[in-house]
Design a protein around this motif. Structure first.
Motif, PDB file in Angstrom:
ATOM      1  N   LEU A  92       0.872  -1.187   0.172  1.00 51.51           N
ATOM      2  CA  LEU A  92       0.075  -0.115   0.162  1.00 51.51           C
ATOM      3  C   LEU A  92       0.814   1.242  -0.099  1.00 51.51           C
ATOM      4  N   ASP A  93       0.477   2.414  -0.528  1.00 54.98           N
ATOM      5  CA  ASP A  93       0.981   3.655  -0.535  1.00 54.98           C
ATOM      6  C   ASP A  93       0.872   3.941   0.783  1.00 54.98           C
ATOM      7  N   ARG A 121      -3.170   4.223   1.018  1.00 51.73           N
ATOM      8  CA  ARG A 121      -3.679   4.015  -0.095  1.00 51.73           C
ATOM      9  C   ARG A 121      -3.699   2.827  -0.816  1.00 51.73           C
ATOM     10  N   ARG A 122      -4.639   2.388  -1.620  1.00 48.38           N
ATOM     11  CA  ARG A 122      -4.242   1.151  -2.524  1.00 48.38           C
ATOM     12  C   ARG A 122      -4.037   1.468  -3.831  1.00 48.38           C
ATOM     13  N   ARG A 123      -2.769   1.222  -4.357  1.00 44.21           N
ATOM     14  CA  ARG A 123      -2.344   1.580  -5.601  1.00 44.21           C
ATOM     15  C   ARG A 123      -3.279   0.809  -6.804  1.00 44.21           C
ATOM     16  N   GLY A 124      -3.550  -0.491  -6.440  1.00 37.38           N
ATOM     17  CA  GLY A 124      -4.402  -1.121  -7.464  1.00 37.38           C
ATOM     18  C   GLY A 124      -4.509  -2.562  -7.054  1.00 37.38           C
ATOM     19  N   ALA A 174      -8.905   0.914   2.060  1.00 38.58           N
ATOM     20  CA  ALA A 174      -7.989   0.038   0.852  1.00 38.58           C
ATOM     21  C   ALA A 174      -8.428  -1.438   0.824  1.00 38.58           C
TER      22      ALA A 174
END
Length: 350
Positions: A92-93, A121-124, A174
């Protein structure tokens, strides 16, 4: 509450992990340390260019073993993970990968953990490709696991958020996005692993249910929540409590299924009355005991639970993940679990 469509009464499943083969991971190295919270790439025996293929092959092995044992809801065995939590928690970011933090483990030891240095934050998608692989290869009902937001918060050093509750809510957002992608990939059940609900009940009462509900908000599929007293191997020699300190509170959460550990701690099954609106994934394999249970032993543990829960709400599982066991022992225990469940199904006329 009706039984799950397409599944028999008392459906069987694994909790999460299954033994990874020695050719894939350094099992002795894994056993010599606390479960890693940060990445531990040195544990893998296969070099990076071929690691993904090797993990895929091990996943096929785990699927095959479960199907041979007769498991109804199959998992991927967490073959691609160094621990149940660190793969997602370090993807995760907001996490400083290069400078880990430290936190007190539930054993009381200090452990390197993700250091939160910015907004989570979740990137993907993280597990969606693996979930698609599991569904395609296993067919039938499949379940995949993710670490829950409360436990990830407890397993992190918070150097950014004003308090842990705020951190947990961003972890939950996330996780929520990840769960939606897992259901889109074809998974039937997504399970959140939240062992720290039991380890830190006072903190859990402050914000855990709110974070769990944020993680499960609008996900559109069947969800489970696993709560345990920790891996038997990690806590070997320590007596496990005979009851949960944080359980009744979970009847109000959005999870459809609550997974609890019952065999090793000799849990009083009357505690099931605390969760009247939930399906229960009930642990019937003692993972502290290397001896393989007889089917009759498993049947006896299931029978003991039935006076306290409608049979349609009961699911059958090991106490916890099985990663620390030899593969032959884990397979033998699963087979005994399936055979013991069939004994009780027959007694119930199913």
């Amino acid at each position: 509450m009706n039984k799950l469509p397409g599944l028999p009464l008392l459906p069987t499943t694994i909790v999460g992990s299954y033994p990874q083969p020695d050719w894939l991971i350094d099992r002795e190295g894994l056993k010599s340390r606390l479960p890693p919270r940060v990445r531990a790439r040195e544990l893998w025996r296969v070099p990076e260019p071929w690691l993904a293929d090797a993990q895929e092959a091990a996943t096929l092995m785990a699927i095959s073993d479960q199907q041979l044992a007769g498991i109804d809801i199959v998992g991927d065995g967490e073959m691609r993970r160094e621990s149940y939590s660190n793969r997602l928690a370090t993807a995760l970011d907001g996490i400083d990968i290069d400078t880990p933090g430290t936190a007190i483990d539930r054993t009381g030891a200090r452990n390197p953990v993700p250091r939160v240095a910015g907004p989570i934050r979740r990137r993907g998608p993280i597990e969606a490709q693996d979930a698609k692989f599991l569904k395609e290869r296993a067919g039938g009902w499949v379940k995949i696991t993710l670490p829950g937001p409360f436990t990830m918060t407890q397993q992190a050093q918070n150097d950014h958020y004003p308090d842990d509750a705020a951190l947990a809510m961003d972890y939950a957002a996330a996780v929520n996005a990840e769960i939606k992608d897992l259901f889109a990939a074809g998974v039937d059940i997504v399970q959140l692993d939240e062992p720290y609900l039991q380890a830190r009940p006072e903190q859990a009462r402050g914000y855990a249910v709110e974070a769990i509900d944020r993680a499960l908000d609008g996900v559109g599929g069947i969800t489970a929540l696993h709560v345990c007293f920790g891996y038997a191997y990690v806590h070997k020699g320590a007596a496990k409590p005979r009851g949960y300190d944080f359980l009744a509170e979970l009847d109000a959460c959005k999870a459809d299924i609550i997974s609890i550990e019952a065999a090793q701690p000799r849990l009083d099954p009357a505690i099931l009355a605390e969760l009247p609106s939930k399906r229960i994934m009930y642990g019937v394999l003692d993972l502290n005991d290397p001896a393989i249970e007889t089917p009759e032993t498993v049947a006896g543990r299931i029978r003991a639970a039935l006076p306290f829960i409608d049979k349609e709400r009961l699911m059958i599982a090991p106490d916890c993940g099985m990663k620390y066991h030899p593969r032959d022992v884990a397979f033998g225990k699963l087979k005994a679990m399936v055979e013991g469940t069939r004994i009780v199904r027959a007694e119930l006329g199913a």
